[in-house]
Design a protein around this motif. Structure first.
Motif, mmCIF file in Angstrom:
data_model
loop_
_atom_site.group_PDB
_atom_site.id
_atom_site.type_symbol
_atom_site.label_atom_id
_atom_site.label_comp_id
_atom_site.label_asym_id
_atom_site.label_seq_id
_atom_site.Cartn_x
_atom_site.Cartn_y
_atom_site.Cartn_z
ATOM 1 N N THR A 93 0.874 -0.986 0.195
ATOM 2 C CA THR A 93 -0.016 0.116 -0.075
ATOM 3 C C THR A 93 0.700 1.785 0.160
ATOM 4 O OG1 THR A 93 -1.547 -1.055 1.796
ATOM 5 C CG2 THR A 93 -1.741 1.602 1.135
ATOM 6 N N ALA A 94 2.197 0.884 1.149
ATOM 7 C CA ALA A 94 2.826 2.629 0.995
ATOM 8 C C ALA A 94 3.271 2.535 -0.814
ATOM 9 C CB ALA A 94 3.860 2.277 1.660
ATOM 10 N N ALA A 95 3.735 1.393 -1.016
ATOM 11 C CA ALA A 95 4.740 1.697 -2.723
ATOM 12 C C ALA A 95 3.516 2.305 -3.819
ATOM 13 C CB ALA A 95 4.987 0.663 -2.698
ATOM 14 N N PHE A 96 2.497 1.273 -3.553
ATOM 15 C CA PHE A 96 0.995 1.959 -4.640
ATOM 16 C C PHE A 96 0.901 3.665 -4.326
ATOM 17 C CE2 PHE A 96 0.017 -1.805 -6.865
ATOM 18 C CZ PHE A 96 1.027 -2.104 -7.162
ATOM 19 N N LEU A 97 0.283 3.480 -3.369
ATOM 20 C CA LEU A 97 -0.130 5.155 -2.919
ATOM 21 C C LEU A 97 0.801 6.347 -2.898
ATOM 22 C CD1 LEU A 97 -1.658 5.158 0.555
ATOM 23 C CD2 LEU A 97 -2.725 5.226 -1.340
ATOM 24 N N ALA A 98 2.813 6.222 -3.155
ATOM 25 C CA ALA A 98 3.545 6.773 -3.513
ATOM 26 C C ALA A 98 3.636 7.239 -4.680
ATOM 27 C CB ALA A 98 4.805 6.247 -2.586
ATOM 28 N N ILE A 99 3.340 5.840 -5.829
ATOM 29 C CA ILE A 99 3.002 5.586 -7.046
ATOM 30 C C ILE A 99 2.380 7.187 -7.720
ATOM 31 C CG2 ILE A 99 2.477 5.085 -9.223
ATOM 32 C CD1 ILE A 99 4.323 2.616 -7.899
ATOM 33 N N GLY A 100 0.732 6.502 -6.467
ATOM 34 C CA GLY A 100 0.030 7.849 -7.241
ATOM 35 C C GLY A 100 0.236 8.958 -6.668
ATOM 36 N N THR A 101 1.135 8.977 -5.658
ATOM 37 C CA THR A 101 0.442 10.440 -4.825
ATOM 38 C C THR A 101 2.096 10.851 -6.012
ATOM 39 O OG1 THR A 101 1.014 9.807 -2.782
ATOM 40 C CG2 THR A 101 2.207 11.996 -3.721
ATOM 41 N N ALA A 102 2.960 10.150 -6.940
ATOM 42 C CA ALA A 102 3.529 11.001 -7.981
ATOM 43 C C ALA A 102 3.201 11.574 -9.159
ATOM 44 C CB ALA A 102 5.164 9.930 -8.360
ATOM 45 N N PHE A 103 2.040 10.554 -9.404
ATOM 46 C CA PHE A 103 1.149 11.140 -11.050
ATOM 47 C C PHE A 103 0.579 12.466 -10.170
ATOM 48 C CE2 PHE A 103 2.227 7.017 -12.167
ATOM 49 C CZ PHE A 103 2.522 7.346 -13.308
ATOM 50 N N SER A 104 -0.370 12.246 -9.134
ATOM 51 C CA SER A 104 -1.251 13.747 -8.650
ATOM 52 C C SER A 104 -0.385 14.647 -9.335
ATOM 53 C CB SER A 104 -1.697 13.410 -7.656
ATOM 54 O OG SER A 104 -2.186 14.566 -7.347
ATOM 55 N N SER A 105 1.073 14.840 -8.759
ATOM 56 C CA SER A 105 1.610 16.373 -8.534
ATOM 57 C C SER A 105 2.157 16.659 -9.948
ATOM 58 C CB SER A 105 3.070 16.096 -7.755
ATOM 59 O OG SER A 105 3.904 14.635 -7.958
ATOM 60 N N GLY A 162 10.687 -10.026 -13.236
ATOM 61 C CA GLY A 162 10.330 -10.908 -12.529
ATOM 62 C C GLY A 162 10.182 -10.041 -10.871
ATOM 63 N N TYR A 163 11.358 -9.287 -10.627
ATOM 64 C CA TYR A 163 12.119 -8.374 -9.997
ATOM 65 C C TYR A 163 10.967 -7.265 -9.560
ATOM 66 C CZ TYR A 163 14.027 -6.494 -5.757
ATOM 67 O OH TYR A 163 13.850 -5.757 -4.163
ATOM 68 N N VAL A 212 12.728 -4.659 0.093
ATOM 69 C CA VAL A 212 13.818 -3.551 -0.248
ATOM 70 C C VAL A 212 13.419 -3.457 -1.263
ATOM 71 C CG1 VAL A 212 15.803 -3.321 -2.088
ATOM 72 C CG2 VAL A 212 16.154 -4.779 0.749
ATOM 73 N N TYR A 213 12.082 -4.351 -2.276
ATOM 74 C CA TYR A 213 10.835 -3.780 -3.238
ATOM 75 C C TYR A 213 10.159 -3.168 -2.993
ATOM 76 C CZ TYR A 213 7.835 -4.355 -6.515
ATOM 77 O OH TYR A 213 6.608 -3.766 -7.554
ATOM 78 N N PHE A 214 9.662 -3.220 -2.263
ATOM 79 C CA PHE A 214 8.930 -2.453 -1.940
ATOM 80 C C PHE A 214 8.464 -0.693 -0.434
ATOM 81 C CE2 PHE A 214 5.761 -6.232 -0.863
ATOM 82 C CZ PHE A 214 4.992 -5.705 -2.259
ATOM 83 N N LEU A 215 10.069 -1.091 -0.522
ATOM 84 C CA LEU A 215 10.248 0.057 0.354
ATOM 85 C C LEU A 215 11.101 0.816 -1.203
ATOM 86 C CD1 LEU A 215 11.843 -0.848 3.129
ATOM 87 C CD2 LEU A 215 9.948 -0.086 3.293
ATOM 88 N N SER A 216 11.413 0.160 -2.108
ATOM 89 C CA SER A 216 12.688 1.065 -3.108
ATOM 90 C C SER A 216 11.326 1.736 -3.870
ATOM 91 C CB SER A 216 13.367 0.558 -3.783
ATOM 92 O OG SER A 216 13.126 -0.609 -4.337
#
Ligand code: ATP
Ligand code: MG
Lengths: 308, 249
Positions: free
Chosen positions: B154-166, B204-205, B226-230
């Motif tokens: 959720t943290a990762a996907f919300l961060a992506i959403g925030t990026a598009f919103s800006s 795959g990664y 590491v995947y989700f945090l990055s």
């Protein structure tokens, strides 16, 4: 204190302001006057750190707007052209949010004090969405005044206010301008005349004049203008006046009056009055017409268009 | 950090006034509730048949369905974060306040994250009740790992959403750009991972689904964390850069 040097801003290929150099000192209220699209908002946005200039730089409150943007922003109060409010917040909640962003030591006292100044104390707990346009404007102003900034930048602060509020807000600005630096923009020339110590007239991104309102007026008055009105038919009056020595540029006006000019040193009015009466007209009025700041403004902005 | 908190707490409160946020909470809780009822059926079968045909797990009733819902819910929650500020003119206030661009972006993201965490806390009722009903209890390790996976996802996907919103002034543009990115990460990058053996490590990664399901089985592996945090860091970084670009126009 504001000190701008050679500020230039390009939006893509369109140049919005070009090489603006000006100063506003502490204890001074400086007005930006200019037609739509002159570059007033653009300049203010640069000074407040909203966007960087394409060329040039400026110092605000002693800090460089590019290198020390945070220091500048801490010391500036800014009322943008579109009043930035959150309709879902209460007036108090909104100001508390701004107080938190500005790390104010005793936010409640400062909020109370500011609400008092803008006369919104009674509406503190009301939602912003329920306020009238004028009240919103005042909440926006409160946000700009909240932290007692050294420099106040107000983009059309009195727009949308009723006449009584306009007077109130101008008084607030004048009060603040006694100790701090105020830069405001306006289309209303009488406002600039009443409020500002100095006026910068901007047109198409350039400063076309800069002086005190009084000096601007005096400087541009190359000739005195007067208007003569008689009872009934004014036929032939213009021709009569044109023959009098010292009278220039005689023009019959559609409303029946006749307008003329003369050199400031030699007053032709006694002669004009005598001749008019002798010719059998019933003289009703003979008065001087000062060149208003409005006309100066039109004059200046028209000239710079021609020179382009 | 204080500024991040100021922005985040305003945003968090705003969600409780927003119909979209209530719809998201309602759908997540309703879906989890319905699936819970199916799990109860399985518990009932046990009492008659003496074994679980499908052992009830938190992953089946809450974690996986919620993650799937977030594919649509996250763009809906983040689309207005910065686009709306731009539209209403309040961005000018924030960008001239003594606030760093990253603090604004992180604060916005954190507000959305805290809201959805509040919803997730409510869903904890389901694993707790299941644990009581099922003998000898549900797999605690898998449940904890599964919730951790859900939170990181959720943290990762919300961060992506925030990026598009800006990036976008228009909320719907932000919504669809975010949704398309999610679909890519959830499904599409899984295809080349299977088809092209040479690139399978790389694709795959990137495959969010694989990381999520692997954690839901109870394995907390470093590569998944590491995947989700990055992904979160990249989203917040891109969002900050987008704000900076906006200033330059
Ligand atoms: N975001 C933008 N993108 C492109 N061009 C812009 C932008 N903002 C302003 N401009 C252009 O820059 C010029 C100056 O605009 P600006 O808003 O500074 O004028 P202004 O003096 O504030 O006018 P007004 O009195 O109407 O508020 C105009 O020609 C305008 O079209
Ligand atoms: Mg403007």
């Amino acid at each position: 204190m504001i000190r701008a040097t050679g500020l230039t801003k390009d939006y893509g290929s369109r140049r919005a302001i070009e090489n603006l150099t000006f100063e506003a000192n502490q204890g001074e209220i400086v007005g930006f006057l200019g037609p739509n699209g002159a570059g007033k908002t653009t300049t203010m946005r640069i000074l407040t750190g909203y966007m960087p200039p394409t060329y040039g730089t400026a110092q605000v409150a002693g800090f460089d707007i590019i290198e020390e943007s945070m220091e500048v922003r801490r010391r500036v109060g800014y009322l943008p052209e579109t009043v930035p409010l959150y309709p879902d917040m209460t007036v108090y909640g909104y100001l508390k949010f701004m107080a938190d962003l500005r790390h104010l030591p005793d936010p409640d006292d400062m909020i109370d004090e500011t609400l008092e100044i803008v006369g919104m104390t009674e509406r503190a707990d009301g939602y912003i969405s329920n306020l009238s346009k004028g009240m919103r404007q005042r909440v926006g102003l409160a946000q700009a005044l909240l932290h007692k900034p050294e420099v106040l930048i107000l983009d059309e602060p009195t727009i949308g206010l009723d006449p009584a509020q306009v007077v109130e807000v101008r008084n607030i600005i004048r009060e603040i301008g006694k100790q701090r630096t105020v830069l405001l923009s306006t289309h209303i020339l009488s406002e600039a005349q009443q409020v500002c110590d100095r006026v910068l007239i901007l047109n198409r991104g350039r400063i076309v004049a800069e002086d005190t309102p009084e000096n601007l007026q005096a400087r541009l008055m190359g000739a005195e203008r007067a208007i003569l009105t008689v009872k009934g038919d004014a036929d032939g009056l213009a021709a009569l006046l044109a023959q009098i020595k010292g009278v220039k540029n005689v023009q019959a006006r559609p409303d029946g009056g006749v307008e003329f000019q003369f050199a400031p040193g030699m007053d032709v009015r006694p002669e004009v009055a005598r001749q008019t009466i002798q010719a059998g007209y019933d003289l009703l009025e003979l008065r001087l017409m000062g060149l208003s700041l409005e006309e100066i403004f039109l004059e200046l902005t028209r000239d710079s268009k021609i020179s382009k | 950090m204080r500024n991040v908190w100021t922005i985040a707490s305003r945003e968090y409160r705003h969600y409780f006034l927003s119909p979209v946020a209530y719809i998201v909470a309602f759908l997540i809780l309703m879906l989890a509730g319905i699936l819970f009822v199916f799990q109860l059926k399985s518990v009932q079968d046990m009492t008659y048949q003496g074994y679980y045909p499908n052992p009830p797990t938190a992953a089946n009733s809450v974690i996986y369905p919620t993650a799937f819902m977030m594919l649509f819910a996250a763009p809906a929650l983040t689309m207005r974060l910065l686009s709306e500020e731009q539209r209403s003119g309040t961005l000018e206030l924030l960008l001239t306040a003594p606030l760093k661009d990253w603090e604004l972006v992180v604060g916005k993201w954190l507000g959305a994250f805290m809201y959805i965490l509040t919803v997730y806390v409510i869903t904890l009722i389901i694993p707790i009740v299941l644990n009581r009903l099922v003998v000898p209890g549900i797999d605690i390790k898998a449940t904890v790992a599964g919730y951790l996976a859900l939170i990181l996802f959720t943290a990762a996907f919300l961060a992506i959403g925030t990026a598009f919103s800006s990036m976008f002034n228009n909320q719907f543009a932000a919504f669809f750009a975010t949704l398309i990115t999610f679909v890519l990460l959830w499904w599409v990058v899984g295809w080349p991972a299977n088809l092209i053996p040479a690139a399978s490590g790389f694709f795959g990664y990137l495959h969010a689904y694989a990381h999520l399901t692997s954690m839901m089985q109870g394995a907390i592996a470093l590569k998944d964390l590491v995947y989700f945090l990055s992904l979160t860091a990249v989203g917040l970084f891109v969002g900050t850069v987008a704000i900076e670009i906006r200033r330059w126009q």
